[in-house]
Design an enzyme around this catalytic site. Structure first.
Site, short mmCIF file in Angstrom:
data_model
loop_
_atom_site.label_atom_id
_atom_site.label_comp_id
_atom_site.label_asym_id
_atom_site.label_seq_id
_atom_site.Cartn_x
_atom_site.Cartn_y
_atom_site.Cartn_z
N HIS A 16 0.83 -1.21 0.00
CA HIS A 16 0.00 0.00 0.00
C HIS A 16 0.87 1.26 0.00
CE1 HIS A 16 -3.62 -2.39 1.09
NE2 HIS A 16 -2.75 -3.09 1.79
N SER B 66 15.84 19.31 -16.57
CA SER B 66 14.98 20.49 -16.54
C SER B 66 15.61 21.62 -17.32
CB SER B 66 14.75 20.94 -15.10
OG SER B 66 14.05 22.16 -15.05
N LYS C 253 18.99 19.13 -12.01
CA LYS C 253 17.92 18.14 -11.88
C LYS C 253 18.12 17.03 -12.90
CE LYS C 253 12.92 18.07 -11.15
NZ LYS C 253 12.54 16.91 -11.93
N GLU D 286 10.37 6.41 -17.46
CA GLU D 286 9.26 7.19 -18.01
C GLU D 286 8.95 6.76 -19.45
OE1 GLU D 286 10.00 11.25 -15.35
OE2 GLU D 286 10.59 11.22 -17.46
#
Length: 467
Positions: free
Chosen positions: A183, A313, A319, A326
């Protein structure tokens, strides 16, 4: 193509065709009728058409239905098509006539033109190249052949590679214990190798599922001709065709057990698409686990660091994003969508023919190609190179209050819950709080709460249900 044209004729009359085009009037009509998506039929499908025409020429020559010199010219020309030498002469849109007749005639016309040049005399697209065939058995056959070859040559080797990379990574991280999660909440510990073994088994099962479809995928409609009765094909054509195709590909293709099913239904294509969807779902789970484990690096889980592949980014310096996982999730989404299209198309078998064949071919082959490519990227550019943040993993494990589960057989569920609540509220190790709240000797607590021991089954019995 240039601006000069020649005049071609078919049963509907004359038509202007680009002068240098290998195709004829029927292909040109399809080009003009279907300016819809700009998507041509996939390379793998065109290759399958070439192989089909090549095998058909050999079968018809053996049956003494096609004159040897003509058969040889068709054979060579079809082989060039299969090898991809003439792809620019296959311009017809995916969204065309539902039987794929336009694509079949495109292949017939191109191969006839090439064979005629080689022979020095006319070769007829229908009478010679399409002898003993119909679009209604050629296109279903091309779907099976192209998909079978793509799965065998591209997807299954990619899955094997990913499994091997995962197995190697399991060995590298075998001694690392981490907090398990159910969970998305802290749960009992597991080893990182155990977690990866779950992914590896998913991939192995996916490969087995794909292989389970193969007996039906290698069963071909060729020989059924227009409606399944075999009209205009020699009774031995289907068997000889499959023998020739097997020799060309090294794959043991066989005639369909029932031609009426092979022409009218696309259940095997739907089955294969469903197994590709299962693989997509597996990859989505693995990719999302990697994204969570990599999250941070300060404000997330930060358990691992994926390879830094590119700046993440255009505004935030430094970053770095999990770009490969992805990409995997986007491929998975596309494959799941493709499966929906194949499912709907598979329902479109009316009486003796399915009439959404081109879109089935396109979506199946795109899914296979996308999955094969992204599986290798996931293996080589994400899993093989990720580093484990052992300090972060150990800190989280030490503070995990759920370790108290191991004490259930000794102190009971209610007492364990109270210890876990206090440890969580105060941010203290469970071992320290348990020593204060129970009479269990420190040496026994040390043994009972050893995370490494807990990953091998540890203490049996006790405890409540739920995850």
């Amino acid at each position: 193509m240039t601006s000069s044209f020649r005049t071609e004729r078919d049963s509907m009359g004359e038509l202007k065709v680009p002068a240098e085009a290998l195709w004829g009037a029927q292909t040109q009509r399809a080009v003009e009728n279907f300016p819809i998506s700009g998507l041509a039929m996939p390379r793998e499908f065109i290759a399958a058409l070439g192989l089909i025409k090549q095998a058909a020429a050999r079968a018809n020559r053996e049956l003494k239905l096609l004159e040897p010199r003509t058969a040889e010219a068709v054979d060579v020309a079809a082989g060039e098509v299969a090898a991809g030498q003439h792809d620019r002469h296959f311009p017809i849109d995916v969204f065309q006539t539902g039987s794929g007749t336009s694509s079949n005639m495109n292949a017939n016309e191109v191969i006839a033109a090439l064979a005629g040049r080689r022979l020095g005399s006319a070769v007829h697209a229908n009478d010679h190249v399409n002898m003993g065939q119909s679009s209604n058995d050629v296109i279903p056959t091309a779907i099976h052949v192209s998909a079978a070859l793509a799965v065998r040559r591209e997807l299954l080797p990619a899955l094997q590679h990913l499994g091997e990379v995962l197995a190697k990574k399991e060995r590298e991280v075998a001694g690392i214990v981490k907090t398990g999660r159910t969970h998305l909440m802290d749960a009992m510990p597991v080893t990182l190798a155990q977690e990866l073994s779950g992914w590896r088994t998913q991939i192995e099962n996916d490969a087995a599922r794909l292989q389970s479809v193969e007996p039906r995928l290698l069963s071909l409609a060729q020989g059924g001709t227009a409606v399944g009765t075999g009209i205009n094909a020699h009774p031995e054509f289907g068997v000889r065709f499959c023998k020739a195709l097997a020799a060309l590909t090294g794959v043991p293709f066989v005639p369909a057990r029932n031609y009426f099913e092979a022409l009218s239904a696309q259940d095997t294509a739907v089955e294969l698409s469903g197994q590709l969807k299962v693989l997509a779902v597996s990859l989505m789970k693995i990719a999302n686990d990697l994204r969570w484990m990599n999250s941070g690096p300060l404000a997330g889980l930060g358990e691992i660091a994926l390879p830094a592949l590119q700046p993440g980014s255009s505004i935030m310096p430094g970053k770095v994003n999990p770009v490969i996982p992805e990409a995997v999730t986007m491929v998975a989404a596309q494959v799941i969508g493709n499966d929906t299209a194949v499912t709907v198309a598979g329902q479109s078998g009316n009486f003796q023919l399915n009439v959404m064949l081109p879109v089935i071919a396109r979506n199946l082959l795109e899914s296979i190609r996308l999955l094969a490519n992204v599986v290798r990227a996931l293996a080589d550019r994400a899993i093989a190179g990720f580093r484990v943040n052992t300090v972060r993993v150990a800190e989280a494990l030490d503070r995990n209050p759920i370790l108290v589960t191991a004490l259930n057989p000794v102190i009971g569920y209610e007492k364990g819950a109270a210890i876990a609540k206090k440890a969580y509220a105060e941010g203290r190790p469970i071992r320290e709080v348990a020593a204060q709240m129970t009479d269990v000797p420190a040496s026994e607590l040390e043994k009972l709460l050893d995370p490494q021991e807990l990953t091998t089954g540890g203490i049996k019995g006790g405890g409540g249900g739920g995850g």
